[in-house]
Design an enzyme around this catalytic site. Structure first.
Site, PDB file in Angstrom:
ATOM      1  N   GLU A 142      12.966   3.485   6.749  1.00 19.87           N
ATOM      2  CA  GLU A 142      12.509   4.851   6.504  1.00 19.87           C
ATOM      3  C   GLU A 142      13.264   5.866   7.364  1.00 19.87           C
ATOM      4  OE1 GLU A 142       8.001   4.875   5.994  1.00 19.87           O
ATOM      5  OE2 GLU A 142       8.359   2.895   6.852  1.00 19.87           O
ATOM      6  N   LYS A 202      -0.665  -4.543   7.599  1.00 16.99           N
ATOM      7  CA  LYS A 202      -1.679  -4.380   6.558  1.00 16.99           C
ATOM      8  C   LYS A 202      -2.736  -5.484   6.588  1.00 16.99           C
ATOM      9  CE  LYS A 202       1.410  -1.924   3.364  1.00 16.99           C
ATOM     10  NZ  LYS A 202       2.578  -1.861   4.278  1.00 16.99           N
ATOM     11  N   SER A 245       6.291   3.275   3.367  1.00 17.06           N
ATOM     12  CA  SER A 245       6.966   4.008   2.292  1.00 17.06           C
ATOM     13  C   SER A 245       7.197   3.160   1.047  1.00 17.06           C
ATOM     14  CB  SER A 245       8.302   4.579   2.785  1.00 17.06           C
ATOM     15  OG  SER A 245       8.095   5.715   3.584  1.00 17.06           O
ATOM     16  N   ALA A 300      -6.390   2.503 -11.680  1.00 19.76           N
ATOM     17  CA  ALA A 300      -6.997   3.436 -10.738  1.00 19.76           C
ATOM     18  C   ALA A 300      -6.090   4.636 -10.477  1.00 19.76           C
ATOM     19  CB  ALA A 300      -7.304   2.728  -9.419  1.00 19.76           C
ATOM     20  N   GLU A 314      -4.647   7.348  -7.602  1.00 18.04           N
ATOM     21  CA  GLU A 314      -4.324   7.264  -6.171  1.00 18.04           C
ATOM     22  C   GLU A 314      -4.685   8.590  -5.511  1.00 18.04           C
ATOM     23  OE1 GLU A 314      -1.018   5.214  -4.706  1.00 18.04           O
ATOM     24  OE2 GLU A 314      -0.550   4.224  -6.592  1.00 18.04           O
ATOM     25  N   ASN A 343      -7.384   1.942   0.539  1.00 21.04           N
ATOM     26  CA  ASN A 343      -6.116   1.210   0.464  1.00 21.04           C
ATOM     27  C   ASN A 343      -5.546   0.980   1.858  1.00 21.04           C
ATOM     28  OD1 ASN A 343      -3.692   0.071  -0.286  1.00 21.04           O
ATOM     29  ND2 ASN A 343      -2.776   1.994  -0.952  1.00 21.04           N
ATOM     30  N   SER A 363       5.246  17.579   2.490  1.00 22.36           N
ATOM     31  CA  SER A 363       4.670  16.233   2.440  1.00 22.36           C
ATOM     32  C   SER A 363       3.166  16.322   2.209  1.00 22.36           C
ATOM     33  CB  SER A 363       4.936  15.481   3.740  1.00 22.36           C
ATOM     34  OG  SER A 363       6.308  15.274   3.944  1.00 22.36           O
TER      35      SER A 363
END
Length: 349
Positions: A14, A131, A184, A219, A221, A308, A320
């Site tokens: 990133e 995660k 990202s 779904a 977001e 999430n 952003s």
């Protein structure tokens, strides 16, 4: 005048996103007239660049798309050294996205240096970057999530057929395969059958030693921004609308015209309240501080809200999502920077 060191670039995938964030932060801080800014760039190979030309140098390297590792190693210069360590600055503003910046590594360095810095500490940063660990903590706090399975690269390599069978039984298709420690949407793939699942797991295993697979849902977001320390505030929600893509991958995020942020999101008031409360709980659960963007799924058929992930150093340009959600909530980009620096100084004190 408050002296702010802005650190950007870094060794993660990133890198370019970080440069864009840094450009927005530096220009806004300098424009305010209340801050003296010291730019510090980190090249792709981990070399530090200090001074007013640091950002333009890294931007030029990114435009050339020449791997920094192929350049000859120049002798150390004054610009590569931090003046008196971090002692000459009042606060550090890291805009390093992904590994080696958002994962607690730089935060640990700043803790050792004893300097205030914007954002989460070592624990909050590390937990939120991984995660699998993040989702385990969310589960402990009873927060609603999609079904998921975690495994290591070694486990996958030792028993690929077994893992494909387990994932099919537990999650079904479609499902999403992700490296556990990248941001990202790097390395994320959608699997509709066993062949795509195998390919996705192989790709994720090349990028990270820990892999997560999540159940696919029909779904929307939804995202919110969080700001604060012990008593965090949550912005109005925004919706990510993807065009011409199957899901919100890296290309959809950073290619013009592939996605759109609708803010405020067109959702019922009770859904907004639920999302904001879950976001606040998630922020505290991982011991986040300063800022974070919290991402949700809103199931189309049932209206069910599912958490999430949390991002402790989200993209930080004026356009952003993080900044736009706060702008829609009445807080300008410049005011947002002021608040983040104040929160950093308060937390350190």
């Amino acid at each position: 005048m408050v002296r702010v060191m802005v650190i950007f670039g870094g060794r993660s995938g990133e890198h370019e996103v970080s440069l864009a964030s840094a450009r927005g932060v530096i220009e806004a801080l300098e424009k305010s007239g209340r801050y003296e800014v010291l730019p510090v760039g980190i090249t792709r190979e981990g070399r530090w660049r200090v001074g007013e030309n640091a950002l333009s140098e890294l931007e030029a390297a990114a435009r050339r798309a020449i791997p920094q590792a192929q350049e000859p190693r120049a002798p150390a210069t004054r610009d590569e050294k931090l003046p008196n360590g971090f002692g000459d600055v009042d606060v550090v503003f890291p805009v390093l996205h992904g590994p080696y910046g958002e994962d607690g590594t730089v935060q640990g360095l700043l803790e050792l240096a004893g300097v205030p810095y914007v954002g989460s500490g070592v624990l909050g940063s590390a937990v939120s970057m991984d995660k699998i660990t993040m989702k385990k903590i969310f589960a402990f706090h009873g927060l609603p999530q999609v079904n998921w399975v975690g495994l290591t690269r070694e486990e996958w390599e030792c028993d690929p057929e077994g893992w494909i069978g387990r994932i099919e039984a537990l999650l079904g298709y479609p499902c999403f395969v992700k490296p556990s420690n990248l941001g990202s949407s790097v390395g994320i793939s959608k699997a509709r059958d066993a062949g795509e699942l195998r390919a996705g797991l192989e790709e994720a295993a090349e990028l990270d030693r820990r892999i997560i697979v999540e159940q696919g849902l029909d779904a929307r977001e939804i995202e919110v921004s969080v700001l604060g320390n012990e008593w965090p505030e949550v912005s109005l929600p925004g919706e990510i609308v993807v065009r011409n893509r199957d899901f919100y991958d890296y290309r959809a995020k950073y290619t013009e015209g592939e996605s759109e942020i609708v803010v405020p999101a067109r959702i019922p008031d009770e859904t907004t309240r639920a999302i904001r409360e879950i976001a606040r709980t998630a922020f505290r659960a991982v011991d986040a501080a300063g800022m974070a963007r919290v991402d949700f799924f809103l199931e189309r058929e049932t209206g069910r809200v599912l958490l999430n992930e949390i991002n402790t150093i989200p993209g930080f340009t004026p356009t952003s999502g993080y900044a736009r959600f706060w702008a829609a909530s009445g807080l300008s980009y410049e005011q947002l920077l002021d608040r983040l620096i104040r929160h950093a100084l308060e937390r350190h004190g």
